[in-house]
Design an enzyme around this catalytic site. Structure first.
Site, mmCIF file in Angstrom:
data_model
loop_
_atom_site.group_PDB
_atom_site.id
_atom_site.type_symbol
_atom_site.label_atom_id
_atom_site.label_comp_id
_atom_site.label_asym_id
_atom_site.label_seq_id
_atom_site.Cartn_x
_atom_site.Cartn_y
_atom_site.Cartn_z
ATOM 1 N N ILE A 60 0.777 -1.534 -0.018
ATOM 2 C CA ILE A 60 0.138 0.023 -0.003
ATOM 3 C C ILE A 60 0.724 1.450 0.032
ATOM 4 C CG2 ILE A 60 -2.211 -1.129 0.959
ATOM 5 C CD1 ILE A 60 -1.301 0.569 3.567
ATOM 6 N N PHE A 81 -7.661 -2.149 5.736
ATOM 7 C CA PHE A 81 -7.133 -2.978 6.831
ATOM 8 C C PHE A 81 -5.582 -3.217 6.794
ATOM 9 C CE2 PHE A 81 -11.097 -5.200 7.920
ATOM 10 C CZ PHE A 81 -12.119 -4.849 6.920
ATOM 11 N N SER A 85 0.467 -4.757 12.918
ATOM 12 C CA SER A 85 -0.321 -4.554 13.734
ATOM 13 C C SER A 85 -0.176 -4.849 15.128
ATOM 14 C CB SER A 85 -1.637 -5.595 13.210
ATOM 15 O OG SER A 85 -1.225 -6.785 13.465
ATOM 16 N N THR A 100 4.270 1.739 6.918
ATOM 17 C CA THR A 100 2.995 0.915 6.326
ATOM 18 C C THR A 100 1.926 1.803 6.764
ATOM 19 O OG1 THR A 100 3.984 -1.389 6.260
ATOM 20 C CG2 THR A 100 1.601 -1.055 6.567
ATOM 21 N N THR A 125 -8.242 1.548 15.417
ATOM 22 C CA THR A 125 -8.222 0.934 16.876
ATOM 23 C C THR A 125 -8.495 1.705 17.985
ATOM 24 O OG1 THR A 125 -6.614 -0.357 18.203
ATOM 25 C CG2 THR A 125 -5.709 1.116 16.729
ATOM 26 N N TYR A 150 3.146 1.482 17.736
ATOM 27 C CA TYR A 150 2.004 0.943 16.959
ATOM 28 C C TYR A 150 0.878 1.784 16.941
ATOM 29 C CZ TYR A 150 -2.579 -1.558 15.984
ATOM 30 O OH TYR A 150 -3.788 -1.674 15.553
ATOM 31 N N LYS A 189 -0.438 -13.271 18.576
ATOM 32 C CA LYS A 189 -1.133 -12.359 19.685
ATOM 33 C C LYS A 189 -1.627 -13.299 20.901
ATOM 34 C CE LYS A 189 -1.038 -8.932 16.610
ATOM 35 N NZ LYS A 189 -1.901 -8.646 15.760
ATOM 36 N N ARG A 214 -8.750 -6.037 28.312
ATOM 37 C CA ARG A 214 -8.933 -5.733 27.273
ATOM 38 C C ARG A 214 -10.400 -6.089 26.832
ATOM 39 N NH1 ARG A 214 -4.910 -3.564 27.664
ATOM 40 N NH2 ARG A 214 -2.982 -3.380 26.568
ATOM 41 N N ASP A 272 7.009 -6.908 32.121
ATOM 42 C CA ASP A 272 5.847 -6.359 31.394
ATOM 43 C C ASP A 272 6.367 -5.718 30.152
ATOM 44 O OD1 ASP A 272 3.364 -5.216 31.341
ATOM 45 O OD2 ASP A 272 3.580 -4.036 33.164
ATOM 46 N N PRO A 274 6.932 -2.547 27.676
ATOM 47 C CA PRO A 274 7.121 -1.078 27.957
ATOM 48 C C PRO A 274 5.942 -0.419 27.671
ATOM 49 C CG PRO A 274 8.788 -1.832 26.869
ATOM 50 C CD PRO A 274 7.875 -3.098 27.010
HETATM 51 P P1 NAD Z 1 -2.920 -8.659 10.814
HETATM 52 O O1 NAD Z 1 -1.235 -8.431 11.227
HETATM 53 O O2 NAD Z 1 -3.309 -10.159 10.996
HETATM 54 O O3 NAD Z 1 -2.985 -8.372 8.967
HETATM 55 C C1 NAD Z 1 -2.442 -7.217 8.516
HETATM 56 C C2 NAD Z 1 -2.332 -7.658 6.959
HETATM 57 O O4 NAD Z 1 -1.941 -6.432 6.368
HETATM 58 C C3 NAD Z 1 -1.520 -8.976 6.739
HETATM 59 O O5 NAD Z 1 -2.046 -9.688 5.784
HETATM 60 C C4 NAD Z 1 -0.392 -8.053 6.203
HETATM 61 O O6 NAD Z 1 0.116 -9.057 4.911
HETATM 62 C C5 NAD Z 1 -0.972 -6.962 5.457
HETATM 63 N N1 NAD Z 1 0.007 -5.736 5.059
HETATM 64 C C6 NAD Z 1 1.018 -5.245 6.168
HETATM 65 N N2 NAD Z 1 1.690 -4.486 5.447
HETATM 66 C C7 NAD Z 1 1.123 -4.305 4.127
HETATM 67 C C8 NAD Z 1 1.608 -3.439 3.025
HETATM 68 N N3 NAD Z 1 2.530 -2.604 3.353
HETATM 69 N N4 NAD Z 1 0.798 -3.474 2.053
HETATM 70 C C9 NAD Z 1 -0.419 -4.329 1.940
HETATM 71 N N5 NAD Z 1 -0.777 -5.209 2.898
HETATM 72 C C10 NAD Z 1 0.046 -5.222 3.910
HETATM 73 O O7 NAD Z 1 -3.752 -7.547 11.348
HETATM 74 P P2 NAD Z 1 -5.501 -7.702 12.065
HETATM 75 O O8 NAD Z 1 -5.407 -8.059 13.304
HETATM 76 O O9 NAD Z 1 -6.117 -8.362 10.927
HETATM 77 O O10 NAD Z 1 -5.810 -6.188 11.929
HETATM 78 C C11 NAD Z 1 -6.177 -5.595 10.522
HETATM 79 C C12 NAD Z 1 -6.603 -4.150 10.880
HETATM 80 O O11 NAD Z 1 -7.241 -3.903 12.006
HETATM 81 C C13 NAD Z 1 -5.491 -3.238 11.245
HETATM 82 O O12 NAD Z 1 -5.240 -1.855 10.626
HETATM 83 C C14 NAD Z 1 -5.381 -3.197 12.849
HETATM 84 O O13 NAD Z 1 -4.678 -1.899 13.028
HETATM 85 C C15 NAD Z 1 -6.945 -3.068 12.838
HETATM 86 N N6 NAD Z 1 -7.253 -3.600 14.223
HETATM 87 C C16 NAD Z 1 -7.018 -4.780 14.588
HETATM 88 C C17 NAD Z 1 -7.524 -5.215 15.808
HETATM 89 C C18 NAD Z 1 -7.241 -6.540 16.388
HETATM 90 O O14 NAD Z 1 -7.711 -6.784 17.681
HETATM 91 N N7 NAD Z 1 -6.708 -7.239 15.835
HETATM 92 C C19 NAD Z 1 -8.558 -4.333 16.652
HETATM 93 C C20 NAD Z 1 -8.821 -2.963 16.092
HETATM 94 C C21 NAD Z 1 -8.382 -2.810 14.961
HETATM 95 O O1 DAU Z 2 -7.289 -3.128 21.037
HETATM 96 C C1 DAU Z 2 -7.135 -3.299 19.725
HETATM 97 C C2 DAU Z 2 -5.535 -3.836 19.544
HETATM 98 O O2 DAU Z 2 -5.784 -5.213 19.747
HETATM 99 C C3 DAU Z 2 -5.290 -3.697 18.147
HETATM 100 O O3 DAU Z 2 -5.198 -2.677 17.401
HETATM 101 C C4 DAU Z 2 -3.830 -4.481 17.642
HETATM 102 O O4 DAU Z 2 -3.496 -4.575 16.433
HETATM 103 C C5 DAU Z 2 -3.936 -5.852 18.441
HETATM 104 O O5 DAU Z 2 -2.487 -6.550 18.257
HETATM 105 C C6 DAU Z 2 -4.527 -5.814 19.802
HETATM 106 O O6 DAU Z 2 -3.233 -5.280 20.603
HETATM 107 P P1 DAU Z 2 -3.039 -5.851 22.282
HETATM 108 O O7 DAU Z 2 -1.774 -5.320 22.355
HETATM 109 O O8 DAU Z 2 -4.064 -5.447 22.902
HETATM 110 O O9 DAU Z 2 -3.163 -7.400 21.922
HETATM 111 P P2 DAU Z 2 -1.990 -8.433 22.374
HETATM 112 O O10 DAU Z 2 -2.525 -9.713 21.902
HETATM 113 O O11 DAU Z 2 -0.783 -8.304 21.847
HETATM 114 O O12 DAU Z 2 -1.979 -8.601 23.721
HETATM 115 C C7 DAU Z 2 -3.245 -8.555 24.625
HETATM 116 C C8 DAU Z 2 -2.877 -8.471 26.038
HETATM 117 O O13 DAU Z 2 -1.958 -9.544 26.434
HETATM 118 C C9 DAU Z 2 -1.982 -7.145 26.215
HETATM 119 O O14 DAU Z 2 -2.202 -6.577 27.555
HETATM 120 C C10 DAU Z 2 -0.630 -7.742 26.228
HETATM 121 C C11 DAU Z 2 -0.788 -9.135 26.913
HETATM 122 N N1 DAU Z 2 0.078 -10.213 26.465
HETATM 123 C C12 DAU Z 2 0.268 -10.473 25.150
HETATM 124 C C13 DAU Z 2 0.984 -11.357 24.761
HETATM 125 C C14 DAU Z 2 1.341 -11.411 23.093
HETATM 126 C C15 DAU Z 2 0.658 -11.115 27.339
HETATM 127 O O15 DAU Z 2 0.449 -11.146 28.708
HETATM 128 N N2 DAU Z 2 1.612 -11.983 27.073
HETATM 129 C C16 DAU Z 2 1.773 -12.214 25.965
HETATM 130 O O16 DAU Z 2 2.565 -13.148 25.278
#
Ligand code: NAD
Ligand code: DAU
Length: 336
Positions: A60, A81, A85, A100, A125, A150, A189, A214, A272, A274
């Protein structure tokens, strides 16, 4: 109607592409994804031959490529999307997040402005709002106060989207969703990592005291919200998305261990993250009252179904953690 869905090979994007391909057979859906470590076309195996679906590999943030694609395809809707992430990765390597999430969004906004679209929807997000104390909720009016590289890159992108509406009149929406869970969630995740580690009887690393909160939402409920905002959202508006399912990380991990019949002694408290945000909680009143959204999934059944999905789809995650999928991508497409 032609839709560009970027990042459609990732966790939420692939669930969204499947949802739209099945719900709107009359729409043409183009999935643009770079297939980074997080993108996986296996997520879309069941619909890859659908007549209303097409995959394009690309970046993108590659302006020449993006402009060429927009010129060729004449998109009506753009849903962004695509992103880096994972918060932990943004702490060790922030640069690619700016590239990105900010430069990529800017390239898409410029193309949408140049070629014209009916709607540009930015998938954002709740992390852009920073962190909450023990009480209160994020509303759409909560000031942006991102705490990780992020979330700072996502907040920067949100402000560009807002600016393109205010300055150039681009028809936009921003959705800000809480943490998603469900099928095809990448194994770095919290929820999939804990399921997979527990299945291997490996330690489950819990950051800090494990009491960070969360607000979990099933990915299908997020997809439905995005569909509503795309078709009915008022231009220029932000919509929060969340289902009021606050859980501490320890509660999540204990639920997983209980379901898998594994001992709590697998839990290991580690250093933890950071800048670790303490609590997220979404107020989705605007989405519920204005657009009539309500989530379908109850968290207890949703998480049980998700754990069962990982039990029934071992090959999917084994290919990812063994590196086999990335080897395949390299053999097909070369390095990124
Ligand atoms: P993900 O990391 O699983 O997927 C991201 C996708 O983007 C991948 O398929 C990757 O190949 C593609 N991508 C990365 N860089 C790219 C680039 N330069 N050009 C084209 N494609 C690229 O992420 P996700 O968890 O599915 O999150 C999707 C979106 O939703 C993100 O924008 C994230 O910020 C947002 N979001 C995620 C959560 C969550 O809980 N996972 C919650 C709220 C919002
Ligand atoms: O709130 C939406 C966001 O949720 C999205 O924007 C992000 O893309 C997505 O990755 C997610 O972010 P978090 O940081 O909340 O998700 P994660 O799964 O990394 O962590 C969830 C919680 O668990 C957070 O408090 C950190 C903790 N954690 C995570 C990992 C990977 C642990 O305690 N141990 C771990 O190994």
């Amino acid at each position: 109607m032609k839709l560009l869905v970027t990042g459609g090979a990732g966790f939420i994007g692939s669930n969204f592409v499947r949802y739209m391909v099945n719900k709107y057979p009359e729409y043409q859906i183009v999935n643009l994804d770079l297939l980074t470590y997080a993108g996986n076309l296996e997520n879309l195996k069941d619909i890859e031959n659908a007549s209303n679906y097409k995959f394009v590999r690309g970046d993108i943030s590659d302006r020449e490529f993006i402009n060429g694609l927009f010129q060729e395809e004449n998109f009506n809707y753009v849903l962004n999307f695509a992103a880096e992430s994972h918060v932990d990765r943004s702490i060790t390597d922030p640069g690619i997040f700016v590239q990105t999430n900010i430069q990529g969004t800017l390239a898409l906004l410029d193309a949408a402005k140049t070629f014209g679209v009916t709607k540009y929807l930015q998938v954002s997000t709740d992390e852009v709002y920073g962190t909450l104390g023990e009480t209160g909720y994020f509303t759409e009016e909560t000031p942006l106060a991102a705490n990780s590289p992020y979330s700072a890159s996502k907040a920067g992108a949100d402000l560009l989207v807002r600016a393109y509406h205010e300055t150039f009149g681009l028809p936009v929406n921003i959705t800000r969703c809480s943490n998603n869970y469900g099928p095809f969630h990448f194994p770095e995740k919290l929820i999939p990592l804990m399921i997979i580690n527990a299945l291997h009887d490996k330690e489950l690393p819990i950051y800090g005291d494990g009491l960070n909160i969360r607000d979990w939402l099933h990915v299908e409920d997020h997809c439905q919200a995005i569909d509503l905002v795309l078709h009915k959202g008022r231009n220029g508006e932000v919509y929060n998305v969340g289902g009021n399912n606050e859980r501490t990380n320890i509660e999540i991990v204990k639920t997983i261990l209980k379901h898998l019949n594994k001992p709590e002694s697998l839990m290991k408290f580690v250093t933890d993250r950071p800048g670790h945000d303490r609590r997220y909680a979404i107020d989705a009143t605007k989405l519920r009252t204005e657009l009539g959204w309500s989530p379908k999934y109850n968290f207890d059944t949703g998480i049980e179904q998700t754990i069962n999905w990982y039990l029934n789809n071992r090959e999917w995650w084994e290919n990812i953690i063994s590196g086999e999928y990335q080897d395949y991508v390299k053999s097909q497409y070369g390095d990124r």
